[in-house]
Design a protein around this motif. Structure first.
Motif: not given
Length: 792
Positions: A409-415, A438-448, A489-495
């Protein structure tokens, strides 16, 4: 020699015992697909051989055994000795006599396997990480894998994570990095997806040679992984077939029935609408137009939507092969749209009836929402099944192959979920800043978020249009939105996010909490707002505050980590029954470039009609009652009696502005409105003392911004802001809700220039150590795994 293909895992209507909870609760079977249809569709999809693997029966396979290229197979539900833990084994190319013996032995896994060995029966462990009954322990899993020669590692109903984990874990258990004894099959139950996942042999002469090469580990796995959307579609298809006769007995338009048949009942040939179907459709349209005005019922809305589906689908031609492509996706889109429309209708009805004081009628609207929720149940249940498989993979991998487990699991990808995202408050500003970092540091973080207004700020921002928006009672400028749950729900699972943050326990926050539980994703709840006191201030009703406190306690008791801005509120949460062991300070920072004494501007003060030589107080934030601005207004009037040239600047807007205008107009108070960017920077730097009277703020970003700008701060002795300042060094505290105490504290700094200058220097020094970059890095280092042994 030729390439041969066969789907080695397919169910027909003879699989009577369902492993799915939703179907068991309906007393529906595992499948309704006729064996003849399986044969014809499998052939059409390029399968050279066809077999059926019904559970504990070979009736389906026998019914097509006279057709060329078929062989008899079965899925056996067997049990480990001394337990009722089930294991599912696929047995290929068996005889009726062997089946009879298998049934007598299936209660004992070891005896069954011994029989397979004695008879030379080819067999494979089906969906190894998924059991509809009791989960396998790691030791049980290891013993089973060591005992069985072939393992199904590509199952068309299981997730990519499960399927791709089979190979490395099985090879590790068997101690053979080159082990290749794997099989693939669609595990189709609804007649739509057979032949989309299959086992191929590159060079075989005939069926016997094909199966022998499978036994030798020469099978090539082809086709698609499963997903929750497809699994849910199978449940809908089987449930529809089970209830079809009852549904058609209702007065539903024939064209609507055709639409449902086309979606949920596979066939070889496409059935086109007749003149009768079209006439029936027109008749129902006329009836719909002639219907008297009033509130339509659930069945009426549902039937109307089926008619629209019929218009879209049945009045167009198409081959069944093409319809199979994406049928699960199209079903999801239509059911999601239908559910959202029904939910919008009944939630609007509910709010209207409550506002009209028709509480008994409101209960009827709540009752009408129940079938809407039940209509969607197969999707969350399908995702829960994915969670179960994921947990099995993680559990077994961690004990059997720790080196494999860490890469699952990619634990560094966050929402990050929020009900407020571009409002004028500290929560929104914190989220926006973290999104940029998050964007400037190259980290994957979505805001929903979920709102009708477009969003525009840096980062990975995903805005789901809400099903419905409604104003907060007694706080009409704030809108809450009901998000489209299934889409989120689907977006979070797919990502494939590894961690979630929730900023607000509103509709979006509660949806996020449900999603975290369904998908098994660790979640951190952020206690940004003192909800009990906040609600109490707005509603002026102690009972409402109690209810808000109960709801907040329940919400934060159900997250994995509670991030709290201050120790003061850690104490509060602990009194609400939340364990302190699960709390951690929520790191915050400021931008010392944007907020600095260098932005001082006399012209800025003159812009609002003030005197640049006067001593200036500043408040920045929402102009609302819960910020205790009534206390500030009284304190300012009292302080001006001692210092007549004292001025107060209020930066912000809100529902309490009108009251303050009435109280303070012409008394040295200036309303700056909402300020952003450089204007806000100038406001801070151009004033002398920052006053923040709120007793309900959990932190107070504006206090830290003021300190970075060189302003001593006066804050309440209740709430989080008191922990930002160093009392006596960078600011002072006053007794909350006490105008005289606040006035005295303001004057203590205002009338002592030496103290004011000293506090200003100390405030700048303190703020420079609290950068947003440092805070964000600290936040990112917090995870449920690392937090398990941390205490505050």
């Amino acid at each position: 020699m030729a390439v041969f293909k066969c789907d080695l895992h397919v169910h027909s209507k003879y699989s009577m015992e369902s492993g799915r909870w939703a179907l068991r609760s309906l007393k529906a079977p595992e499948s309704f697909t006729p064996p003849e249809l399986i044969y014809e569709l499998a052939r059409k999809r390029g399968m050279d051989f066809v077999t059926i693997t019904d559970i504990n029966t070979i009736e389906g396979a026998l019914s097509i055994s006279h057709l060329s290229g078929t062989f008899i197979s079965e899925e056996i539900r067997t049990y480990l000795p001394g337990t009722r833990t089930s294991v599912h084994i696929l047995a290929f190319n068996i005889t009726a006599k062997q089946h009879d013996e298998i049934i007598t032995l299936r209660d004992s896994f070891p005896s069954l396997l011994d029989y397979f060995d004695d008879e030379g029966i080819i067999h494979s462990l089906a969906h190894p990480f998924y059991s509809p009954d009791t989960d396998l322990t790691s030791d049980e899993f290891v013993n089973i894998v060591k005992r069985i020669g072939l393992i199904e590692s590509l199952n068309g109903t299981r997730s990519r994570l499960e399927n791709e984990s089979v190979l490395p874990i099985v090879r590790s258990i068997k101690g053979d990095p080159d082990f290749t004894g794997f099989t693939a099959g669609s595990d189709d139950h609804c007649g739509r997806f057979m032949g989309l996942t299959y086992t191929e042999v590159a060079d075989a002469e005939n069926l016997e040679d094909y199966l022998n090469q499978i036994r030798q580990g020469k099978g090539i796995l082809r086709g698609e992984h499963g997903n929750a959307i497809r699994s849910a579609y199978s449940v809908y298809s089987i449930a529809y077939s089970f209830y079809r006769d009852r549904l058609t007995a209702k007065k539903i338009p024939a064209i609507a029935t055709m639409a449902a048949d086309r979606f949920f009942r596979p066939s070889i040939s496409s059935v086109e609408p007749t003149v009768w179907h079209k006439a029936d459709f027109l008749f129902h349209q006329l009836i719909k137009k002639a219907r008297k005005s009033g509130e339509p019922g659930f069945e009426t809305i549902f039937a109307d939507q089926l008619i629209e589906i019929g218009k879209d689908l049945n009045l167009r031609s198409g081959s069944p092969e093409l319809e199979a492509e994406g049928i699960d996706e199209r079903t999801f889109e239509i059911l999601n749209r239908l559910s959202n429309k029904l939910f919008r209708h009944y939630s609007s009805l509910l709010v209207k009836r409550i506002m009209d004081g028709r509480l008994l009628d409101a209960l009827e609207a709540i009752t009408a929402l129940i079938p809407v929720i039940l209509l969607n149940i197969p999707y969350p249940m399908a995702y829960l099944s994915r969670k179960k498989g994921k947990e099995a993979v993680e559990r077994i991998a961690s004990e059997v192959s720790p080196d494999i487990s860490g890469s699952m699991i990619n634990t560094d990808k966050r929402v990050w979920f929020t009900d407020t995202i571009d409002d004028l408050n500290g929560v929104s500003r914190t989220i926006q800043k973290c999104s940029r970092l998050a964007m400037d540091s190259g980290r994957d973080m979505a805001v929903i978020a979920s709102q009708s207004r477009p969003l525009s700020f840096p980062g990975w921002v995903v805005n789901f249009p809400p099903i419905r928006e409604f104003p907060v009672p007694d706080y009409h400028s704030k809108l809450l939105s009901i998000p489209p749950f299934l889409e989120v729900l689907r977006f979070v699972e797919d990502e494939g996010f590894g961690m979630m943050y929730i900023s607000t326990p509103g509709p979006v926050g509660f949806a996020a909490l449900g999603i975290s539980r369904i998908l098994g994703i660790p979640v951190a709840g952020i206690y940004h707002t003192d909800y009990p006191r906040h609600v109490n201030h707005i509603a002026q009703d102690g009972k409402m505050g109690e209810w808000a406190g109960t709801a907040a306690a329940w919400f934060y008791s159900n997250v994995d980590i509670v991030l709290v801005p201050s120790r003061y509120y850690m104490d509060d949460l602990e009194k609400m029954g939340i364990s302190r062991d699960r709390m951690k300070l929520f790191p915050r920072g400021t931008d010392c470039t944007l907020f600095s004494p260098e932005w001082k501007s006399d012209e800025f003060i003159l812009r609002f009609g003030g005197n640049h030589e006067s001593l200036k107080l500043l408040y920045a934030g929402r102009i609302s009652r819960e910020k205790d601005l009534d206390v500030l207004a009284k304190a300012f009037v009292l302080a001006r009696e001692t210092m007549p040239d004292l001025e107060l600047y209020l930066a912000g807007d809100g529902p309490f502005r009108g009251d303050l205008v009435n109280q303070l107009s012409g008394k040295g108070c200036y309303f700056c409105g909402v300020l952003h960017g450089e204007d806000l920077s100038r406001a801070y730097a151009s004033c002398d003392i920052f006053v923040f009277p709120s007793s309900t703020d959990t932190y107070g970003n504006s206090v830290l911004e003021a300190q970075a700008s060189g302003l001593p701060a006066v804050v309440s002795d209740r709430g989080g802001p008191q922990e930002i300042i160093e009392i006596g060094k960078t600011g002072l505290v006053f007794s909350s809700h006490d105008p005289e105490s606040l006035a005295e504290t303001i004057l203590e700094i205002a009338m002592n220039k030496e103290l004011r200058n000293s506090m200003s220097k100390n405030a700048i020094t303190m703020a420079t150590e609290r950068t947003w970059e440092k805070a964000f890095n600290e936040l990112w280092s917090i995870s449920p795994e690392k937090f398990k042994h941390v205490k505050v």
